[in-house]
Write an enzyme that holds these catalytic residues in place. Structure first.
Site, short mmCIF file in Angstrom:
data_model
loop_
_atom_site.label_atom_id
_atom_site.label_comp_id
_atom_site.label_asym_id
_atom_site.label_seq_id
_atom_site.Cartn_x
_atom_site.Cartn_y
_atom_site.Cartn_z
N SER A 131 -8.75 31.44 56.01
CA SER A 131 -8.32 32.56 55.16
C SER A 131 -7.83 33.73 55.99
O SER A 131 -8.09 34.89 55.67
CB SER A 131 -9.48 33.04 54.28
OG SER A 131 -10.10 31.98 53.63
N ARG A 132 -7.13 33.45 57.05
CA ARG A 132 -6.84 34.52 58.00
C ARG A 132 -5.40 34.95 58.14
O ARG A 132 -5.14 35.94 58.81
CB ARG A 132 -7.36 34.12 59.37
CG ARG A 132 -6.59 32.98 60.00
CD ARG A 132 -7.00 32.81 61.43
NE ARG A 132 -8.39 32.40 61.55
CZ ARG A 132 -8.79 31.17 61.76
NH1 ARG A 132 -7.91 30.21 61.88
NH2 ARG A 132 -10.08 30.90 61.85
N GLY A 134 -8.21 32.90 50.69
CA GLY A 134 -7.87 31.51 50.38
C GLY A 134 -9.06 30.60 50.15
O GLY A 134 -9.01 29.69 49.34
N GLU A 135 -10.13 30.83 50.91
CA GLU A 135 -11.24 29.86 50.88
C GLU A 135 -12.45 30.24 50.04
O GLU A 135 -13.01 29.38 49.34
CB GLU A 135 -11.71 29.60 52.30
CG GLU A 135 -10.68 28.94 53.19
CD GLU A 135 -11.16 28.97 54.62
OE1 GLU A 135 -11.45 27.89 55.15
OE2 GLU A 135 -11.29 30.08 55.16
#
Lengths: 329, 739, 212
Positions: free
Chosen positions: B511-512, B697-698
């Site tokens: 998620s970066r 995202g995660e």
């Protein structure tokens, strides 16, 4: 897929002639959804081979027609499931069949899948379908891997030899309607009540139906519905699309006032063949539907022999029958 | 959300939407060249076996077969020391043994049939706890325990903590084998021309593939180009140089022909990565008032045949840092078994720990007679607590707002009833869970970079290493650049994930990208803007500070005269290239927070669980693009529901063979299966993220399963300690409870 | 390689409005120069009327199919699926291969108005049928309203299932311009979106139906 010979026939006569010539090396191609999956997965064994001759019957006009004749309905075996769903005749006269047809798979499959293909589909058992499980009984081997294996979705009835489950949605509905199956063979046509169309593993481990490799399913005929009859089809699925039934039930009741005159209760997903529960039917006869729900449900699962991981199906059978009876009550 | 920005916080369609909706988008699996060779892999049918002999004579003689490779032909390099590209010891059913390259897929498949491999079948082990025993079959001479010993973590004094507790509760929990099931299967095409290797790959991290291939083939990194313009879903399945990358590159070099490999669906399920199952033993101590006094945890992670990292420690992070607790002892065992390999999957390791912890604490809250929401509010690790394991502060923390907002939206105080309160066979229940983890940011030392070019007409090109795997990363970069420079979004074009022309922003994992890619682009955009300001200052004869750029126009402060940007850009003495390299301090850690509130319905007659409504609240620091942020919450949460209720890869215990490597029996949710999902965004405005942003995202994956499990308890009064909770699991437990 | 002997493709005259290509349609299309290159020809086209007895089995066949409004004449092997032919022979890669088993939806095309899985259809079965793939929806740069709606509502993430979602929506709206939510979900139920962009997909389709 590996190469094969493709035949496009326009008459039942030609189809039967080709089956007569090629027998077990041939397969009927209607929708193809199940057939291509079997061929691509290389489902074969000592007594089961990937077909080398595909006979496309979609061009046989009479096989794609839905016709009323003298009150009964005749549905050609190559009628698509979508055509069955869209048929006013079926919706009006046989709602249990319409409900079942609507719940088959997904639109893309209903658009090409056929009545005949649905009734003759091979088992979904993942050992049968798994190329690495070559010794499966049904492929000609000597072993049923599911008896002590991953049998969460397998049979709780008639499961001592092969414990796959019969997965069709249409068959229980048709059985509940006392349908008959018309078969064309080398010596002409024969008609078989649908309840006798299916074959238990004890009778023939290599086949699920009475069709020989030289025969073709051409039509299903459903007698006129009795006065005051109504039906419901309940299918338990984990996902609301694609899924074959964990179990499903077709119930058709003929009511005389408030009491049940005649009843048909037929399950898919519990046994290697569609199972008509005469005990459940007996529990329903002569009483109001609401009064006999519990008795019918308990009767339906008598004699069940759960395997290591599928005991829950006993409750599922009762649960879906209860839901169907509540709809009809 | 915030009105201080023109573009940040708005709803923008994604940049490559036209290509994707028109069918013109070219994924790696769509790339093809004349004369291309097709690769297929012979895979082990045994879970554990030595390869004694490979007879490929008949296959080699088949017209159209150009090359056959075995373990003997493989380079010495291995991405992971225990995992050769082709192996002579099969460690799971599906392990790569032989590679065939032929002029068509059909011929390659025929060749696979003709290859006869002689195996010496070895005893195998499928259960990780059994694999830890001294008499277990060994996958490696050094044993099955990754690293040879557990990962340990401790703080304070757990025994003292338990002594102080009024209640100590222990439980055992288990999650199962799950796979990404990306719509695009693994695929790549490799082309070798004039000493340069070009690979079109379906990958989340082109630079990792580049580096791995350079090492494997012993070529300079400068001569390896990896491109990923579109990826049909990643979720962690491919973010490193994989075996299939090396095979394609080797074949391309040896045959001097383009080489293509594509996994079929079964191969994807067997030989892709997986979310590794984890068994958790939790023992928590609390005071009457709900204060946590001690946490003791043991995790056993089932890493499958090849462990790329000690996954148990990755899971344990959630136990170490989500709640404030001074006394803690943790042991993490990562164990190899003869199953498909565990790897990275959306929120690596964390859902496997969030499920046990959130169910365990729900039980404890009930025993204390405490509202689960109050329990979380009391105990979650605050900003001032920081990461208690690493002993560094969080960069930002929006947990309280997440919990409170979610509880309000769910009308929790009013609607949360005692378990089993509904009359009739269909029972309703409410449940909640929280999650916090270090995904959503960038670790110190991780690559963060970007380049921006302003053209003579004032339009902007952005060059970013990010792979857009569906999270709209291209658009995020464009929005950041456009906002920072002051140009309309439509004037920005993004080139991404091409190692020749973009720079490393770490993988589209963890998620970066909003942070690594985004910071790089923001700094590059600032650099480019400064160059524009310098030119404008000289042109307009004022100080830089007096100049503004907004919506593609240049203004002098106080003047409404709008000078088109191209007038300034056109005066540049050379190309305007902005360059950015991002850094975060080593003494702070990004942390994202989330709370989910869910309502379920359980039909006790059939065991059917229906998720009615899922409220998912996420602290994202600052939402760059509201549309894609919502999409990540909705999508991740749906996958998380599947993790809790429907998905598992099952293995036949007698043979180690997976029985459901397909989409019929591995149940990915369809459109008819989804509940009403309400994504809610909290903005804690992180001081280190671009415009205050963190990733998202995660985390949405990690929270639904325990929230649903708690809701099911609330509905029917039965607790579950293993997922997925299918009809079978519900009915079996209900039957036991009755008995 | 055998000598390619071009046999004329026999096309029955068909009434207007029935499915399949009429001779007239075919001749119209030929002028656009879009007939595909022929490969090795063996065996007669299976649709030639046989006088007596069952037809012979064929391993190769010349087929004519209309794809996105253009007629293509191809020689195909009988075991090739329509999906293979679309992607490999016609380079129409918008139709995707994700499972090859009719269990995921990525290979969906519209065949004579109905959605089908191209992986579960032989190319020879598509003889004289009308096929629409995703490439057939946009007109140059101009997107179909459904495609526009998907862009606007962000009804996609990785995009792999998107062609199928759009085609199923189109087939639905062609039958029923104002479907309810349940009908929309039913029509799209045969496509798995792993990114689970479902909520926005429903929104995109309803945004078009509301305008109908």
């Amino acid at each position: 897929m590996k190469p094969f010979d493709y035949y496009k026939v326009t008459s039942v006569k030609d189809a039967v002639a080709l089956l007569g010539k090629n027998g077990e090396k041939a397969a009927i191609l209607a929708g193809g959804s199940d057939l291509y999956g079997l061929m691509k997965d290389r489902v074969e064994g000592a007594k089961m081979k990937v077909p080398q001759h595909l006979i496309d019957i979609k061009g046989i006009k009479e096989l794609t027609q839905i016709k009323e004749q003298k009150g009964s309905l005749r549905i050609g075996a190559a009628t698509t499931i979508t055509d069955m769903v869209d048929s006013d005749l079926i919706s009006k006269k046989y709602p249990v069949l319409a409900q079942a047809a609507r719940q088959v798979a997904v639109p893309q499959i209903r658009n090409v899948g056929t009545l005949g293909g649905n009734l003759c589909q091979r088992p979904r058992c993942w050992y049968f379908r798994g190329a690495l499980f070559a010794g499966c009984l049904r492929k000609g081997g000597g072993n049923c891997y599911a008896q002590d294996g991953e049998n969460q979705y397998h049979a709780i009835l008639e499961n001592d030899m092969c414990c796959m489950v019969y997965p069709s949605d249409l068959a229980p509905a048709l059985m509940a309607l006392d349908a008959r199956v018309e078969i064309a063979g080398q010596k002409g046509t024969r008609v078989v009540p649908i309840a006798q169309f299916y074959v238990t593993p004890q009778n023939n481990i290599l086949r699920e139906t009475v069709l020989t490799p030289q025969e073709l399913l051409v039509a299903v005929e459903i007698p006129a519905p009795a006065q005051g009859s109504k039906g419901a089809y309940v299918k338990l699925k984990e996902r609301q699309a694609f899924d074959f039934p964990i179990a499903s039930v077709a119930v058709n009741l003929t009511l005389k006032g408030n009491a049940v005159g005649d009843a048909r209760v037929v399950f898919s997903g519990l046994a290697p063949v569609p199972v008509r529960s005469m005990k459940a039917e007996a529990a329903l006869k002569g009483r109001g539907v609401k009064d006999s729900v519990a008795a019918a449900c308990n009767a339906a699962v008598e004699g069940a022999r759960p395997l290591s991981k599928n005991g829950y199906k006993v409750q599922v059978a009762k649960g879906i029958l209860e839901q169907a009876l509540i709809i009809l009550g | 959300m915030s009105s201080q920005f023109k573009i940040i916080g708005t709803r923008q369609p994604r940049l490559d939407a036209w290509a994707r909706v028109s069918g013109r988008a070219k994924y790696a699996s769509d790339i093809s060249f004349p004369g291309m060779l097709h690769l297929k892999v012979v895979r082990s049918p045994h879970p554990h076996a030595n390869v004694l002999n490979i007879d490929a004579q008949k296959a080699a003689a088949l017209p159209g077969v150009r090359l056959i490779l075995t373990h003997k032909d493989m380079p010495a390099y291995r991405w992971h020391p225990d995992m050769p590209v082709l192996t002579d010891v099969a460690r799971f059913v599906g392990d790569d043994i032989v590679c065939v390259a032929a002029t068509s897929e059909e011929i390659a498949a025929e060749a696979v049939d003709l290859i006869k491999v002689e195996y010496q079948v070895l005893p195998f082990v499928l259960d990780p706890e059994a694999a830890m025993k001294p008499d277990a079959p060994k996958l490696y001479p050094k044993g099955n325990l990754v690293g040879g010993k557990p990962q340990l973590a401790s703080r304070g004094d757990v025994e003292k903590g338990f002594a102080e507790a009024d209640l100590v509760y222990e439980g055992r929990y288990k999650t199962n084998l799950v796979q990404h099931a990306t719509r695009e299967p693994r695929a790549c095409v490799a082309l070798w021309e004039g000493g340069k290797l070009t690979v079109w790959d379906s990958t989340q991290y082109t630079f990792a593939v580049q580096e791995g291939l350079a090492k494997a083939l012993r070529v300079p990194i400068s001569k390896v180009r990896v491109i990923c313009e579109q990826m049909g879903g990643g979720f962690g399945d491919r973010s490193t140089a994989e075996r299939y990358n090396v095979l394609a590159a080797l074949v391309a070099r040896k045959t001097q022909r383009p080489a293509r490999i594509e996994f079929n669906r079964e191969e994807n399920f067997l030989a892709g990565h997986h979310r590794y199952p984890v068994i958790f033993y939790l023992k928590y101590g609390v005071k009457k008032d709900g204060t946590l006094t001690a946490i003791q945890a043991k995790a056993v992670a089932d890493m499958g045949g090849y462990a790329h990292f000690p996954g148990a420690g990755g899971s344990m992070e959630v136990i170490l840092s989500t709640y404030r607790c001074p006394n803690l002892k943790a042991e993490s065992y990562s164990v190899c078994t003869n199953k498909p390999e565990g790897g990275f999957m959306r929120c690596v390791g964390h859902p496997q720990a969030t499920f046990p912890q959130e169910v365990h604490l729900d039980i404890i809250a009930e025993k204390l007679g405490m509202d689960p929401v109050e329990f979380r509010l009391k105990n979650y690790a605050r900003l001032e607590d920081g990461d208690q394991a690493r002993k560094i502060p969080f960069s930002s923390n929006g947990m309280e707002e997440c919990i409170k907002k979610g509880a309000e939206a769910a009308s929790w105080k009013v609607r949360w009833q005692k378990p089993g309160s509904t009359a009739g066979p269909v029972k309703r229940g409410l449940g909640m869970a929280i999650h916090a983890c270090r995904h959503g940011g960038m670790a110190a030392g991780m690559p963060s970079s970007g380049m921006v070019r302003v053209n003579s007409d004032g339009t902007v090109n952005v060059f970013t290493g990010t792979s857009d795997i569906g999270g709209g990363q291209k658009g995020t970069m464009a929005m950041i650049a456009a906002e920072e420079i002051g140009v309309p979004l439509e004037s920005v074009f993004v080139t991404s994930a091409d190692t020749d022309v973009t720079t490393d922003t770490a993988g589209t994992t963890g998620s970066r990208q909003t942070i690594t890619g985004g910071t790089g682009i923001k700094l590059a955009a600032t650099d480019a803007k400064n160059q524009l300001l310098d030119i404008a200052a000289e042109e307009l004869k004022v100080d830089r500070k007096e100049i503004l750029i907004s919506e593609g126009k240049v203004y002098r402060r106080g003047s409404s005269e709008a000078i088109p940007l191209e007038k300034i850009a056109g005066k540049a003495p050379g190309p305007i290239m902005g360059r950015g390299v991002g850094r975060v301090p080593r003494n702070v850690i990004f942390h994202t927070q989330a709370a989910h509130f869910v309502e379920v319905e359980v039909d006790t007659r059939t065991g059917a669980v229906r998720v009615v409504k899922l409220i998912a609240v996420h602290d994202v620091g600052r939402a760059i693009n509201l549309l894609t942020t919502e999409g990540q919450i909705e999508g991740g949460a749906t996958q998380g529901i599947g993790f809790g209720l429907a998905e598992e890869q099952l293995l036949d215990q007698a043979t180690g063979i997976c029985v459901n490597p397909n989409f019929i029996d591995y149940r990915v949710a369809t459109i008819k299966d989804i509940p009403e999902i309400v994504p809610m965004i909290v903005e804690s405005v992180d001081p280190y993220g671009p415009f205050g942003a963190k990733g998202v995202g995660e985390p949405p994956y990690s929270v639904p399963a325990p929230a649903i499990t708690n809701a099911i308890y609330n509905a029917i009064g039965v607790r579950f300690s293993e997922i997925p909770i299918t009809n079978r699991v519900i009915l079996t437990s209900l039957a036991k409870a009755k008995a | 390689m055998k000598e390619a002997k071009e046999k004329p493709v026999y096309l029955e005259e068909r009434e207007e409005g029935k499915k399949g290509l009429s001779r007239r349609d075919f001749l119209k299309g030929v002028g656009a120069g879009t007939v595909a290159v022929a490969m090795v020809t063996t065996g007669p086209p299976a649709h030639e009327a046989e006088a007596a007895g069952p037809p012979k089995g064929v391993r190769e066949m010349a087929v004519v199919m209309e794809v996105n409004g253009k007629p293509y004449r191809l020689n195909v092997k009988s075991h090739w699926t329509l999906l293979e032919v679309l992607r490999r022979e016609l380079a129409l890669t918008g139709t995707k291969n994700s499972c090859d088993r009719g269990s995921c939806g990525a290979c969906t095309v519209i065949l004579d108005g109905r959605v089908v899985y191209a992986c579960s259809l032989l190319a020879v079965e598509a003889d004289r049928r009308k096929i629409t793939t995703i490439e057939g929806l946009s007109d140059g740069e101009t997107l179909h309203p459904l495609q526009e709606a998907f862009v606007r509502e962000d009804a996609l993430q990785c995009g792999f299932c998107t062609p199928a979602m759009i085609l199923c929506s189109k087939a639905l709206l062609d039958r029923n311009p104002r479907p309810g939510i349940d009908e929309i979900k039913e029509a799209l139920s045969g496509n798995i979106c792993r990114c689970a962009a479902y909520p926005k997909i429903v929104k995109a389709v309803t945004s078009v139906t509301n305008k109908a």
